[in-house]
Design an enzyme around this catalytic site. Sequence first.
Site, PDB file in Angstrom:
ATOM      1  N   ALA A 171      23.086  83.419  53.540  1.00 34.15           N
ATOM      2  CA  ALA A 171      23.347  82.215  54.339  1.00 34.15           C
ATOM      3  C   ALA A 171      22.875  80.965  53.616  1.00 34.15           C
ATOM      4  O   ALA A 171      23.548  79.924  53.640  1.00 34.15           O
ATOM      5  CB  ALA A 171      22.670  82.336  55.699  1.00 34.15           C
ATOM      6  N   ASP A 172      21.718  81.032  52.973  1.00 34.20           N
ATOM      7  CA  ASP A 172      21.202  79.883  52.230  1.00 34.20           C
ATOM      8  C   ASP A 172      22.145  79.480  51.106  1.00 34.20           C
ATOM      9  O   ASP A 172      22.405  78.286  50.888  1.00 34.20           O
ATOM     10  CB  ASP A 172      19.829  80.214  51.641  1.00 34.20           C
ATOM     11  CG  ASP A 172      18.751  80.339  52.688  1.00 34.20           C
ATOM     12  OD1 ASP A 172      18.127  79.330  53.011  1.00 34.20           O
ATOM     13  OD2 ASP A 172      18.538  81.465  53.191  1.00 34.20           O
TER      14      ASP A 172
END
Length: 401
Positions: A171-172
Amino acid sequence: MTNTQSGPLDGLTVIEAGSMISGPTVGRFLADFGATVIKIEHPEYGDHIRNFGTQKDGIGMWHKYLSRNKRSITLNISGEKGSAVFLDLISEADVLVENFRPGTLERWGIGWERLSAVNPELVMVRLSGYGQTGPYSEKPGFGTLAEAMSGFAYVNGFDDRPPLLPPTGLADNIAALYATFSLMFALYHRDVNGGSGQVVDVSLIEPIFNLIGPFPLTYDQTGEIARRSGNRSTSSAPRNVYRTGDDRWVALAASAQPLAMRTFDAIGRPELKDDPRFETNEKRLENVEELDAIIGDWMAEHTREDILEIFEEHDATIAPVYNVADILEDDHYREREAVVEIDDPDLGTAAVQNTIPKFSETPGDVDYLGPDLGAHNDEIYGEFLSYDADVLAELEQEGVI
């Protein structure tokens, strides 16, 4: 200030006031292609990424990877004097990248209104768990939480097992990609269309939510909630990973009709092309258990090397499932220079991913890996901001830098 490398972003000055993965990944992308990225770290403990994950002799691999090509300076921006120094940096910058919890910079008196007053041309990229607005905005947010709340984990894995989280900061990294290209949009608007600076608000949950494709539309129109399907696809068959006769793995995808037909030829079963169970993609999906059993049995009778050769002869789509050691030994990766070896004062010769994508005229470059904490204080404060020795000594004595 002299840049150590050139690239399409040569001349762009970026202040990175962030920690861990999402914000620093944006900084890494920009630094890889020639931007001067000034990474602000707390004087006492630096970016927490320095102590995150695997260490070698006290040196963190994540830090070496994410902080490459950047200038590291120490600065406590939460105090009055540190904020003043921060504003001096902002006045000379094009971009600010930050990933504090929303409201943090405002609490320190250096929110957007003050920053834009100092530098109206500034583009500020703000990454946070849930975005700058909304009922969740002030909650602490991390990639794992975004992977859960975005719908990704729910559809990842096998239906008879718990939802599956990724093994790295997915996600990052996705949020960082969105933030980087969004920043380029903002710079184009500023520099080409004659616009002003602005804020780019990127959450961790929305980019990975976009990654799941048409699942929201499908639910809206049909009421169908996508479920975990393991390594199979809900759209085409065959598609799976198979264990080979030498106890290795291959991944097969035959999403188009001609590819499925070539797969049947490759496994020596051309009669399956006319089998009513498998003659169309719709039929193959209905009978995927039988289809996988046939293909899986054939795979189990052959080595991975033989399988890859046979599929190549039939122009069928297959690939080995690589671990990282396989990647570093693969001739294609080597010829593409996907991995580059860098001489590092802490690690010696170190292999890392090269810059991507490839540019024909202004390629990126990995000049050095993550520097020591505050390694560029003299360069940035002395040369870039023209602080004299007495000012620097005072700031250092007071713990500001």
